[in-house]
Structure formats: structure tokens, C-alpha cells
Design an enzyme around this catalytic site. Structure first.
Site, PDB file in Angstrom:
ATOM      1  N   VAL A  58      22.038  31.307 -27.324  1.00 15.09           N
ATOM      2  CA  VAL A  58      22.783  30.503 -26.355  1.00 15.09           C
ATOM      3  C   VAL A  58      21.967  29.273 -25.969  1.00 15.09           C
ATOM      4  CG1 VAL A  58      23.706  30.475 -23.991  1.00 15.09           C
ATOM      5  CG2 VAL A  58      24.229  32.394 -25.510  1.00 15.09           C
ATOM      6  N   ALA A  61      22.029  26.768 -28.852  1.00 15.66           N
ATOM      7  CA  ALA A  61      23.330  26.094 -28.995  1.00 15.66           C
ATOM      8  C   ALA A  61      23.635  25.185 -27.820  1.00 15.66           C
ATOM      9  CB  ALA A  61      24.437  27.134 -29.143  1.00 15.66           C
ATOM     10  N   GLU A  62      23.279  25.610 -26.620  1.00 17.37           N
ATOM     11  CA  GLU A  62      23.640  24.851 -25.421  1.00 17.37           C
ATOM     12  C   GLU A  62      22.781  23.603 -25.222  1.00 17.37           C
ATOM     13  OE1 GLU A  62      26.114  25.098 -23.412  1.00 17.37           O
ATOM     14  OE2 GLU A  62      26.907  27.111 -23.672  1.00 17.37           O
ATOM     15  N   SER A  63      21.467  23.736 -25.406  1.00 20.31           N
ATOM     16  CA  SER A  63      20.580  22.633 -25.039  1.00 20.31           C
ATOM     17  C   SER A  63      19.526  22.290 -26.088  1.00 20.31           C
ATOM     18  CB  SER A  63      19.850  22.973 -23.737  1.00 20.31           C
ATOM     19  OG  SER A  63      18.942  24.051 -23.957  1.00 20.31           O
TER      20      SER A  63
END
Length: 186
Positions: A58, A61-63
Site C-alpha cells: 500500500v 502504491a500510494e506514495s
């Protein structure tokens, strides 16, 4: 003589292939799929029961592990938490001094994002559904579950938003890659 030359060439080709594989694995593991903030990931994984590989995936993918990341929707930090979700999580965690600026702190972002993944995992039985809710929101996912076009009343059968469907697939792929690259650690 020719046999010896062929044997040496095969040996050299094999050695080169091994070197290239090792170099690629090193590059992928340290540059493309790094592990950063592992102490916090491990701490909050143990606290919440959320898989470390899921948390890593996560964050990636997010940051991309950028603690200063800000999305177009003003989600912030490593785990890209928006203002309303941040307020909700901080209330549940009893964080009296919470401000949205605290999401730039890696430990705070990982603590809150991991707690939220755990919370969504409790709301929805399938990890794919919880991930869809992380991206699109639990209210929207409940609507999809209730719709005969996308759910059966209890389960999400199809993700109707291309962005959310792509997001879930992205996380699932990252989980496989992290498990492959760091099989000895995770």
C-alpha cells in the site's frame, strides 16, 4: 579443442546470466521495490494483525515511500490519508493532538493507515474488498455490494470503477513482488 572452447563459453554465459539475475534482483529490491520504515511497519503490523507485505504494498502504491506525498484529492503522507478519514482514524485511536500535518510523519501515517486497513478488514471479509474500500471508501463499496450488478448483497463481485479496480490489482501485484524479492525477510 572445440569442445573445451564450447564448454568455457557455456560456463561464461552461465556466469554472466547469474550476475545479471543477481544485479536485477538487487536493483529491483533496493531501487524499484525498497523497504523503508520497516520498524514502524513491523510494529503496527504486530499491533493490528495486518500483513507487513500488505502495508509495504500500500505504501509503495500510494506514495512510493515519499512521506511528503500529497495527492490531487489532498490525501497525505506515506499511506495517503485524506482529511475526513484522518479525523475518523484519529478519533478511533484517541489522538487528541491530531492535525492533518501529522500525516507527513512516517510513523503517524503508518500507524493510522495500518489501523485503517485493519478496520476495513473487519468490515469486509475479503482483502480485495477492503482494498477497494481503502481506495474508494467503505460507503461506496457497501453500495457496490448491495447492487445486483456488482455484488450479491454480501460480497463484492465486480469493482465498477476502473481506478479502484486498477488500484486493487496494483496492490495484489506488489504483494507478489515483495514476497518474491524479500522471501527471507517477510
Amino acid at each position: 579443442m572445440k569442445k573445451r572452447i564450447r564448454k568455457k563459453r557455456r560456463g561464461a554465459a552461465f556466469s554472466l546470466a547469474i550476475i545479471l539475475i543477481v544485479a536485477f534482483a538487487w536493483y529491483a529490491g533496493t531501487v524499484v521495490f525498497p523497504i523503508r520504515y520497516f520498524d514502524y511497519i513491523e510494529k503496527y503490523s504486530l499491533e493490528t494483525g495486518v500483513d507487513k507485505v500488505l502495508i509495504l504494498s500500500v505504501i509503495h502504491a500510494e506514495s512510493g515511500f515519499d512521506p511528503e506525498a500529497v495527492s490531487a484529492a489532498d490525501a497525505r503522507g506515506l499511506m495517503q490519508i485524506n482529511e475526513s478519514t484522518g479525523k475518523f482514524i484519529s478519533q478511533k485511536l484517541g489522538m487528541e493532538d491530531y492535525t492533518q500535518e501529522k500525516l507527513y510523519d512516517p510513523e503517524t501515517s503508518i500507524r493510522m493507515g495500518t489501523w485503517y486497513l485493519s478496520y476495513l478488514g473487519g468490515l469486509f471479509s475479503a482483502e480485495r474488498t477492503a482494498l477497494a474500500a481503502y481506495n474508494a471508501g467503505p460507503g461506496r463499496v457497501r453500495e457496490w455490494i448491495a447492487s445486483p450488478d456488482t455484488g450479491d448483497g454480501e460480497n463484492l463481485l465486480q469493482i465498477p470503477y476502473a481506478e479502484t479496480s486498477s488500484y486493487v490489482k496494483k496492490i495484489e501485484l506488489r504483494k507478489k513482488i515483495y514476497r518474491l524479492l524479500y522471501f527471507w525477510k517477510l
